[in-house]
Design a protein around this motif. Sequence first.
Motif, PDB file in Angstrom:
ATOM      1  N   ILE A 113     -21.923  66.774  86.409  1.00 45.53           N
ATOM      2  CA  ILE A 113     -22.980  66.579  85.358  1.00 45.53           C
ATOM      3  C   ILE A 113     -22.322  66.657  84.137  1.00 45.53           C
ATOM      4  O   ILE A 113     -21.274  67.414  83.839  1.00 45.53           O
ATOM      5  CB  ILE A 113     -24.234  67.454  85.502  1.00 45.53           C
ATOM      6  N   HIS A 114     -22.866  66.048  82.905  1.00 43.81           N
ATOM      7  CA  HIS A 114     -22.024  66.040  81.713  1.00 43.81           C
ATOM      8  C   HIS A 114     -22.964  66.206  80.736  1.00 43.81           C
ATOM      9  O   HIS A 114     -23.960  65.457  80.389  1.00 43.81           O
ATOM     10  CB  HIS A 114     -21.199  64.551  81.650  1.00 43.81           C
ATOM     11  N   PHE A 115     -22.781  67.264  79.882  1.00 46.33           N
ATOM     12  CA  PHE A 115     -23.812  67.764  78.930  1.00 46.33           C
ATOM     13  C   PHE A 115     -23.019  67.455  77.373  1.00 46.33           C
ATOM     14  O   PHE A 115     -22.049  68.290  77.377  1.00 46.33           O
ATOM     15  CB  PHE A 115     -24.097  69.397  78.802  1.00 46.33           C
ATOM     16  N   THR A 116     -23.513  66.502  76.834  1.00 49.23           N
ATOM     17  CA  THR A 116     -22.893  66.643  75.624  1.00 49.23           C
ATOM     18  C   THR A 116     -23.560  65.495  74.412  1.00 49.23           C
ATOM     19  O   THR A 116     -24.601  65.000  75.093  1.00 49.23           O
ATOM     20  CB  THR A 116     -21.413  65.989  75.623  1.00 49.23           C
ATOM     21  N   ASP A 117     -23.388  65.620  73.427  1.00 47.89           N
ATOM     22  CA  ASP A 117     -24.044  64.996  72.554  1.00 47.89           C
ATOM     23  C   ASP A 117     -22.955  64.060  71.877  1.00 47.89           C
ATOM     24  O   ASP A 117     -21.660  64.310  72.422  1.00 47.89           O
ATOM     25  CB  ASP A 117     -24.766  65.555  71.314  1.00 47.89           C
ATOM     26  N   ARG A 118     -23.201  63.053  71.187  1.00 49.45           N
ATOM     27  CA  ARG A 118     -22.175  62.333  70.519  1.00 49.45           C
ATOM     28  C   ARG A 118     -21.657  63.150  69.299  1.00 49.45           C
ATOM     29  O   ARG A 118     -22.289  63.997  68.713  1.00 49.45           O
ATOM     30  CB  ARG A 118     -22.834  61.048  69.732  1.00 49.45           C
ATOM     31  N   VAL A 119     -20.439  63.366  69.560  1.00 44.66           N
ATOM     32  CA  VAL A 119     -19.594  64.179  68.680  1.00 44.66           C
ATOM     33  C   VAL A 119     -19.138  63.357  67.530  1.00 44.66           C
ATOM     34  O   VAL A 119     -18.309  62.375  68.060  1.00 44.66           O
ATOM     35  CB  VAL A 119     -18.676  65.054  69.595  1.00 44.66           C
ATOM     36  N   GLN A 120     -18.988  63.708  66.546  1.00 44.45           N
ATOM     37  CA  GLN A 120     -18.212  62.969  65.329  1.00 44.45           C
ATOM     38  C   GLN A 120     -17.119  63.945  65.059  1.00 44.45           C
ATOM     39  O   GLN A 120     -17.816  65.110  64.851  1.00 44.45           O
ATOM     40  CB  GLN A 120     -19.236  62.661  64.193  1.00 44.45           C
TER      41      GLN A 120
ATOM     42  N   ARG B 278     -19.920  51.592  76.402  1.00 48.05           N
ATOM     43  CA  ARG B 278     -19.190  51.893  75.215  1.00 48.05           C
ATOM     44  C   ARG B 278     -19.278  53.425  74.956  1.00 48.05           C
ATOM     45  O   ARG B 278     -18.214  53.926  74.353  1.00 48.05           O
ATOM     46  CB  ARG B 278     -19.738  51.021  73.882  1.00 48.05           C
ATOM     47  N   GLN B 279     -20.371  54.080  74.973  1.00 49.58           N
ATOM     48  CA  GLN B 279     -20.714  55.607  74.802  1.00 49.58           C
ATOM     49  C   GLN B 279     -19.867  56.084  75.676  1.00 49.58           C
ATOM     50  O   GLN B 279     -19.115  57.079  75.220  1.00 49.58           O
ATOM     51  CB  GLN B 279     -22.211  55.739  74.663  1.00 49.58           C
ATOM     52  N   ALA B 280     -19.669  55.737  76.929  1.00 47.57           N
ATOM     53  CA  ALA B 280     -18.962  56.544  77.799  1.00 47.57           C
ATOM     54  C   ALA B 280     -17.379  56.562  77.544  1.00 47.57           C
ATOM     55  O   ALA B 280     -16.774  57.618  77.709  1.00 47.57           O
ATOM     56  CB  ALA B 280     -19.208  55.848  79.341  1.00 47.57           C
ATOM     57  N   LEU B 281     -16.912  55.199  77.147  1.00 48.26           N
ATOM     58  CA  LEU B 281     -15.886  55.315  76.572  1.00 48.26           C
ATOM     59  C   LEU B 281     -15.257  56.157  75.388  1.00 48.26           C
ATOM     60  O   LEU B 281     -14.362  56.882  75.529  1.00 48.26           O
ATOM     61  CB  LEU B 281     -15.245  53.848  76.289  1.00 48.26           C
ATOM     62  N   VAL B 282     -16.233  56.339  74.580  1.00 48.49           N
ATOM     63  CA  VAL B 282     -16.199  57.267  73.595  1.00 48.49           C
ATOM     64  C   VAL B 282     -16.062  58.824  73.925  1.00 48.49           C
ATOM     65  O   VAL B 282     -15.183  59.416  73.591  1.00 48.49           O
ATOM     66  CB  VAL B 282     -17.336  57.037  72.470  1.00 48.49           C
TER      67      VAL B 282
ATOM     68  N   SER C 163     -27.467  69.253  71.224  1.00 45.77           N
ATOM     69  CA  SER C 163     -27.376  69.311  72.660  1.00 45.77           C
ATOM     70  C   SER C 163     -28.670  69.207  73.419  1.00 45.77           C
ATOM     71  O   SER C 163     -29.047  69.859  74.104  1.00 45.77           O
ATOM     72  CB  SER C 163     -26.685  70.347  73.300  1.00 45.77           C
ATOM     73  N   SER C 164     -29.349  68.337  72.700  1.00 46.97           N
ATOM     74  CA  SER C 164     -30.798  68.016  73.132  1.00 46.97           C
ATOM     75  C   SER C 164     -31.019  66.756  74.254  1.00 46.97           C
ATOM     76  O   SER C 164     -31.886  66.529  74.744  1.00 46.97           O
ATOM     77  CB  SER C 164     -31.836  67.888  72.110  1.00 46.97           C
ATOM     78  N   ILE C 165     -29.641  66.111  74.396  1.00 45.75           N
ATOM     79  CA  ILE C 165     -29.755  64.874  75.500  1.00 45.75           C
ATOM     80  C   ILE C 165     -28.765  65.467  76.520  1.00 45.75           C
ATOM     81  O   ILE C 165     -27.592  65.756  76.027  1.00 45.75           O
ATOM     82  CB  ILE C 165     -29.064  63.668  74.651  1.00 45.75           C
ATOM     83  N   ILE C 166     -29.078  64.988  77.471  1.00 44.74           N
ATOM     84  CA  ILE C 166     -28.187  65.096  78.816  1.00 44.74           C
ATOM     85  C   ILE C 166     -27.847  63.478  78.981  1.00 44.74           C
ATOM     86  O   ILE C 166     -28.740  62.622  79.184  1.00 44.74           O
ATOM     87  CB  ILE C 166     -28.818  65.418  80.161  1.00 44.74           C
ATOM     88  N   GLU C 167     -26.380  63.255  78.701  1.00 45.59           N
ATOM     89  CA  GLU C 167     -25.814  61.805  79.153  1.00 45.59           C
ATOM     90  C   GLU C 167     -25.429  61.746  80.132  1.00 45.59           C
ATOM     91  O   GLU C 167     -24.904  62.888  81.004  1.00 45.59           O
ATOM     92  CB  GLU C 167     -24.905  61.243  77.867  1.00 45.59           C
ATOM     93  N   MET C 168     -24.837  60.595  80.911  1.00 44.40           N
ATOM     94  CA  MET C 168     -24.416  60.134  82.074  1.00 44.40           C
ATOM     95  C   MET C 168     -23.030  60.738  81.783  1.00 44.40           C
ATOM     96  O   MET C 168     -22.287  60.361  80.908  1.00 44.40           O
ATOM     97  CB  MET C 168     -24.564  58.783  82.324  1.00 44.40           C
ATOM     98  N   ASP C 169     -22.651  61.264  83.092  1.00 43.64           N
ATOM     99  CA  ASP C 169     -21.029  61.369  83.024  1.00 43.64           C
ATOM    100  C   ASP C 169     -20.390  60.056  83.350  1.00 43.64           C
ATOM    101  O   ASP C 169     -20.833  59.267  83.863  1.00 43.64           O
ATOM    102  CB  ASP C 169     -20.928  62.199  84.472  1.00 43.64           C
ATOM    103  N   PRO C 170     -19.432  59.748  82.350  1.00 39.94           N
ATOM    104  CA  PRO C 170     -18.566  58.424  82.380  1.00 39.94           C
ATOM    105  C   PRO C 170     -18.285  58.084  83.733  1.00 39.94           C
ATOM    106  O   PRO C 170     -18.244  56.997  84.002  1.00 39.94           O
ATOM    107  CB  PRO C 170     -17.448  58.642  81.563  1.00 39.94           C
ATOM    108  N   PHE C 171     -17.807  58.970  84.395  1.00 38.70           N
ATOM    109  CA  PHE C 171     -17.393  58.875  85.945  1.00 38.70           C
ATOM    110  C   PHE C 171     -18.666  58.245  86.875  1.00 38.70           C
ATOM    111  O   PHE C 171     -18.560  57.244  87.645  1.00 38.70           O
ATOM    112  CB  PHE C 171     -16.744  59.901  86.569  1.00 38.70           C
ATOM    113  N   SER C 172     -19.680  58.960  86.640  1.00 36.01           N
ATOM    114  CA  SER C 172     -20.845  58.679  87.343  1.00 36.01           C
ATOM    115  C   SER C 172     -21.451  57.217  87.294  1.00 36.01           C
ATOM    116  O   SER C 172     -21.911  56.584  88.018  1.00 36.01           O
ATOM    117  CB  SER C 172     -21.930  59.556  87.349  1.00 36.01           C
ATOM    118  N   LEU C 173     -21.345  56.718  85.835  1.00 38.45           N
ATOM    119  CA  LEU C 173     -21.748  55.328  85.508  1.00 38.45           C
ATOM    120  C   LEU C 173     -20.932  54.350  86.378  1.00 38.45           C
ATOM    121  O   LEU C 173     -21.677  53.290  86.762  1.00 38.45           O
ATOM    122  CB  LEU C 173     -21.271  55.022  84.300  1.00 38.45           C
ATOM    123  N   VAL C 174     -19.806  54.641  86.876  1.00 36.81           N
ATOM    124  CA  VAL C 174     -18.929  53.597  87.803  1.00 36.81           C
ATOM    125  C   VAL C 174     -18.857  53.883  89.392  1.00 36.81           C
ATOM    126  O   VAL C 174     -17.914  53.653  89.931  1.00 36.81           O
ATOM    127  CB  VAL C 174     -17.800  53.056  87.003  1.00 36.81           C
ATOM    128  N   ALA C 175     -19.501  55.308  89.584  1.00 30.50           N
ATOM    129  CA  ALA C 175     -19.217  55.795  90.823  1.00 30.50           C
ATOM    130  C   ALA C 175     -19.469  54.776  92.051  1.00 30.50           C
ATOM    131  O   ALA C 175     -18.421  54.954  92.737  1.00 30.50           O
ATOM    132  CB  ALA C 175     -20.272  56.848  90.970  1.00 30.50           C
TER     133      ALA C 175
END
Lengths: 416, 416
Positions: free
Chosen positions: B39-46, B401-405, B71-83
């Motif tokens: 599981i991956h908890f993060t927001d877009r971090v600038q 693209r977000q996952a790559l970021v 931290s109000s959004i749970i985003e997909m773990d980049p790895f799980s996107l292509v699991a």
Amino acid sequence: MLVSRFISRFSRNSLKRYRSLVCCQPDQLPVLSNCCYSIHFTDRVQGNQETNCLGSRAIHGIRYQVHHERSSIIEMDPFSLVADELSIIANSLQEMVVAEVPKLASAAEYFFKMGVEGKRFRPTVLLLMATALNIPIPKSTSDGVIDTLSDELRKRQQRIAEITEMIHVASLLHDDVLDDAETRRGIGSLNVVMGNKLSVLAGDFLLSRACVALASLKNTEVVSLLATVVEHLVTGETMQMTTTCEQRCSLEYYLQKTYYKTASLISNSCKAIALLGGQTAEVSLLAYDYGRNMGLAYQLVDDVLDFTGTSASLGKGSLSDIRHGIVTAPILFAIEEFPQLRVVVDRGFEDPADVDLALDYLGRSRGIQRARELASEHANRAVAAIDSLPESDDEDVKRSRQALVDLTQMVLSRTK
Amino acid sequence: MLVSRFISRFSRNSLKRYRSLVCCQPDQLPVLSNCCYSIHFTDRVQGNQETNCLGSRAIHGIRYQVHHERSSIIEMDPFSLVADELSIIANSLQEMVVAEVPKLASAAEYFFKMGVEGKRFRPTVLLLMATALNIPIPKSTSDGVIDTLSDELRKRQQRIAEITEMIHVASLLHDDVLDDAETRRGIGSLNVVMGNKLSVLAGDFLLSRACVALASLKNTEVVSLLATVVEHLVTGETMQMTTTCEQRCSLEYYLQKTYYKTASLISNSCKAIALLGGQTAEVSLLAYDYGRNMGLAYQLVDDVLDFTGTSASLGKGSLSDIRHGIVTAPILFAIEEFPQLRVVVDRGFEDPADVDLALDYLGRSRGIQRARELASEHANRAVAAIDSLPESDDEDVKRSRQALVDLTQMVLSRTK
């Protein structure tokens, strides 16, 4: 010497016709120039060459045979037919292995330097094959234009010869690491001179450069063909390293391993020459067949020479195979006559007494002779492949085909 | 833990929306399924992620950061996107390394077996890149048809991911031989388990299979690109082995070596993904730029972790680079502040006291911080490359693209 008596029958003038002639042994043969090619005296030899042979002499790794009745023609040495192109390839190879890091450059060019570039057997075969296949090419399906052999095609075929040499040298570098070899081509092996690490890296580097060069040919069938060769080289080496007792005494296993280790490179690169030339599947297969049988004959003779050396007497060779527990054709044939030899073989030759015992059995068997016969059989098949090529009236084509035939005989009669 | 407090704010139902969620630490996070993704908890971090970070926690090698306000959004773990595709690739890799000779097969598949397949970082990046570039492709010049991403193209891009893993593992096998490594991925290194010979051969075998697979893609630019990567891996390794004193203290030399050893593979395979997708030179260059900067950031963080380990305190890492005389970015930056450290570096770290002395200088310098800043700079450049891609409204494209970021941030904050 018979060779010098033979040469004395020819005037200096008649020899001058052959621009690449040189006397390797100045005391016995007339010196014509300072270039580095050798002279080849032979006639077309049919069947078993040795029976009609008055005498022979090895110079620079090539055996010159003098025949009683039929030695009235001096033919071109197969190597001299492609001498100019071999020089181009030698230069090109040196350029292709230039590396950014000095140590890597030294390691990669180690076996491409003048004097240690080897017999250049493979490039010679491939260039001769390129000319031998210089036959009208069937209509291309894509544009309907009949293509003819062009300078561009020839350059691409030269590139195959270069890539083949690079793959060959890369495999030598890795093999020498695997075998802890101390010398190669008369100089210290790279692993001894620069260490195992640089040998592994230089081998990888040559493979990657070979792959880049392959890609530049823009023919993915050829890329695949030569990449498969690398896999075969590795497979053959692993087969030899991991042989079970059962496999070690199997002629089939031995021939398969020999194909992978020795014949795959030359057969598939011969096929690549045909494919680049746009030849039909049938012609490409003949080119492959020539290479395959030539490679097998070469290795079978090599295995015999490991027992006999230059002298044809048993035990005069380096015996390096048997001392490393590697069982080759002569022993396999000897086992068929003396099944009790199998027990000795199964013990693995760690005991030098077992080597002597095996040599004793071998001496009493037809092992050496049968290995030579098998080599001869493969040489004949290689000749048959050339004879099956579509007919051509072109003199260059005919000369190159004859040179390929002559090479099979040189392989059979070579002594080192 | 902040992570569990954070997760507790979400109901089981809202978490269920993310099909590949799983709790890696069942005592702290709610278990949703038995699948193996994290599981991956993060927001877009600038900008600099750490300044806003409330806390972080490493689970299965990925650092999860919890941010105070955002931290109000749970985003997909980049790895799980292509699991799903990673599983396909894992199976395909096992099939691709099947060899005729049993020992070679065992050696070749050694690092492709379940459990030791590594983080699959490269295939993840490449698959995400494939989707991220799923943008209308300019008209093909040959047939004038606008091509769209098809199943066939996706399979070819998966193949690039497989080839990249094969090249990576081949280089690991040879590197472990060169370094006499004892472990790799938590198990005995292949050279220890099966010997140096089989490791060299298995590496060659993987390279040849990678080359055959490359040829099957029938795109010679891609063949050439990935063959050049092998050359870069060798060049980087040789640069490291043969460094002069002068070169050892050059940041430029260090970065060039790092590109060859680490960043070339991922950058050029990203480019290969773009080329196979028929993208323009500009888009292909952006893909390359992402990979290059990602690779450099990854290695810079790696070099920091060699000093700090998971604890962020100096000397808690394995110190394996410096103990082998390998000088990395933190020390190079420390030398800029303390030129007298240069003398210590020049002695080569054979004396453990010199390692302590260098750590002392490093601790008083901004070396670690500047190495992290340089990593951050490269991560930002990687993000900029993604941001420069042609706009797309496609949700999958945007998510990838977000996952790559996100991956760039995970690389910066990873602790092993």
